[in-house]
Design a protein around this motif. Structure first.
Motif, PDB file in Angstrom:
ATOM      1  N   MET A  31      68.806 -52.910 -62.646  1.00 48.17           N
ATOM      2  CA  MET A  31      70.152 -52.346 -62.783  1.00 48.17           C
ATOM      3  C   MET A  31      70.210 -51.094 -63.656  1.00 48.17           C
ATOM      4  O   MET A  31      71.258 -50.491 -63.789  1.00 48.17           O
ATOM      5  CB  MET A  31      71.106 -53.395 -63.379  1.00 48.17           C
ATOM      6  N   GLU A  32      69.077 -50.684 -64.213  1.00 46.11           N
ATOM      7  CA  GLU A  32      69.035 -49.563 -65.139  1.00 46.11           C
ATOM      8  C   GLU A  32      69.813 -48.346 -64.645  1.00 46.11           C
ATOM      9  O   GLU A  32      70.484 -47.669 -65.420  1.00 46.11           O
ATOM     10  CB  GLU A  32      67.572 -49.177 -65.401  1.00 46.11           C
ATOM     11  N   ASN A 134      67.853 -41.728 -61.256  1.00 48.61           N
ATOM     12  CA  ASN A 134      67.219 -42.685 -60.354  1.00 48.61           C
ATOM     13  C   ASN A 134      66.353 -41.931 -59.339  1.00 48.61           C
ATOM     14  O   ASN A 134      66.683 -41.807 -58.159  1.00 48.61           O
ATOM     15  CB  ASN A 134      68.279 -43.538 -59.662  1.00 48.61           C
ATOM     16  N   THR A 135      65.241 -41.439 -59.813  1.00 49.39           N
ATOM     17  CA  THR A 135      64.345 -40.606 -59.009  1.00 49.39           C
ATOM     18  C   THR A 135      63.921 -41.286 -57.714  1.00 49.39           C
ATOM     19  O   THR A 135      63.913 -40.659 -56.655  1.00 49.39           O
ATOM     20  CB  THR A 135      63.097 -40.232 -59.829  1.00 49.39           C
ATOM     21  N   LYS A 139      64.899 -39.587 -54.114  1.00 55.12           N
ATOM     22  CA  LYS A 139      63.782 -39.100 -53.285  1.00 55.12           C
ATOM     23  C   LYS A 139      63.766 -39.806 -51.930  1.00 55.12           C
ATOM     24  O   LYS A 139      63.483 -39.190 -50.904  1.00 55.12           O
ATOM     25  CB  LYS A 139      62.449 -39.283 -54.015  1.00 55.12           C
ATOM     26  N   LEU A 140      64.077 -41.101 -51.923  1.00 60.00           N
ATOM     27  CA  LEU A 140      64.155 -41.838 -50.668  1.00 60.00           C
ATOM     28  C   LEU A 140      65.277 -41.288 -49.787  1.00 60.00           C
ATOM     29  O   LEU A 140      65.085 -41.079 -48.586  1.00 60.00           O
ATOM     30  CB  LEU A 140      64.381 -43.329 -50.923  1.00 60.00           C
ATOM     31  N   LEU A 141      66.438 -41.045 -50.372  1.00 61.22           N
ATOM     32  CA  LEU A 141      67.549 -40.497 -49.598  1.00 61.22           C
ATOM     33  C   LEU A 141      67.175 -39.141 -48.996  1.00 61.22           C
ATOM     34  O   LEU A 141      67.417 -38.894 -47.810  1.00 61.22           O
ATOM     35  CB  LEU A 141      68.806 -40.381 -50.470  1.00 61.22           C
ATOM     36  N   ASP A 165      75.983 -38.833 -61.588  1.00 60.96           N
ATOM     37  CA  ASP A 165      75.642 -39.345 -60.258  1.00 60.96           C
ATOM     38  C   ASP A 165      75.451 -38.192 -59.285  1.00 60.96           C
ATOM     39  O   ASP A 165      76.194 -37.198 -59.328  1.00 60.96           O
ATOM     40  CB  ASP A 165      76.766 -40.236 -59.699  1.00 60.96           C
ATOM     41  N   TYR A 166      74.482 -38.339 -58.401  1.00 56.82           N
ATOM     42  CA  TYR A 166      74.312 -37.421 -57.280  1.00 56.82           C
ATOM     43  C   TYR A 166      75.020 -38.016 -56.071  1.00 56.82           C
ATOM     44  O   TYR A 166      74.973 -39.222 -55.842  1.00 56.82           O
ATOM     45  CB  TYR A 166      72.836 -37.241 -56.928  1.00 56.82           C
TER      46      TYR A 166
END
Length: 175
Positions: A31-32, A134-135, A139-141, A165-166
């Motif tokens: 949850m970080e 939240n790299t 990166k996945l997105l 937030d991105y």
């Protein structure tokens, strides 16, 4: 309902997904970058809300458990919520247990959800929001074709700390 690929299958939440959902929702490490870890009571209530029957005209989440096809192991969850029915926009979000991270399961699950959103539900856009720190998620997105559309400063409160937030989006015309 089931969506599947060679390695995983997504099944609509049922009671078999409860233990992992609660574990992930209460885990400070997982949850970080998502939200302040939930209590058992909060996690139970969230699971009940996310496992209710869903139809495309709902304003609630359609959540799927992510399962390994070969072993049936529970790997995490992914969901969609139609946020604007008129403009045909949905949001997605996902959580993968730490031992399954970095193995491509989230990317496969996101691919299945994208196909469902665009091909079955005929929506126009899929969005996602993730913490700027939240790299792994962003990166996945980006690898999955999402474009970063903005940054919301101090948008979310996690563990009594404001985080940026991105915002990401993927339009039907971009796939």
């Amino acid at each position: 309902m089931e969506l599947s690929s060679d390695r995983i299958k997504l099944t609509a939440f049922d009671q078999s997904d409860f233990d992992l959902f609660v574990e992930l929702s209460m885990c400070p490490k997982v949850m970080e970058h998502v939200y302040t870890p939930l209590t058992l009571e909060q996690a139970t209530a969230a699971f009940e809300a996310k496992s209710r029957p869903w139809t495309p005209d709902c304003d609630t989440w359609l959540c799927f458990g992510i399962n390994a096809r070969a072993s049936g192991e529970k790997l995490g969850n992914i969901g969609i919520k139609i946020t604007d029915h008129e403009a045909k926009i949905a949001e997605t979000g996902f959580m993968i247990k730490p031992t399954a991270q970095g193995k491509g399961f989230a990317g496969e699950a996101l691919g299945l959800v994208k196909a469902y959103v665009f091909n079955h539900l005929k929506l126009n856009k899929l969005t996602a929001t993730c913490a700027a720190a939240n790299t792994g998620s962003y990166k996945l997105l980006e690898k999955s074709g999402f474009l970063r559309e903005g940054c919301l400063k101090q948008n979310t409160l996690i563990n009594n700390r404001y985080v940026d937030d991105y915002l990401y989006g993927l339009c039907r015309s971009d796939i």
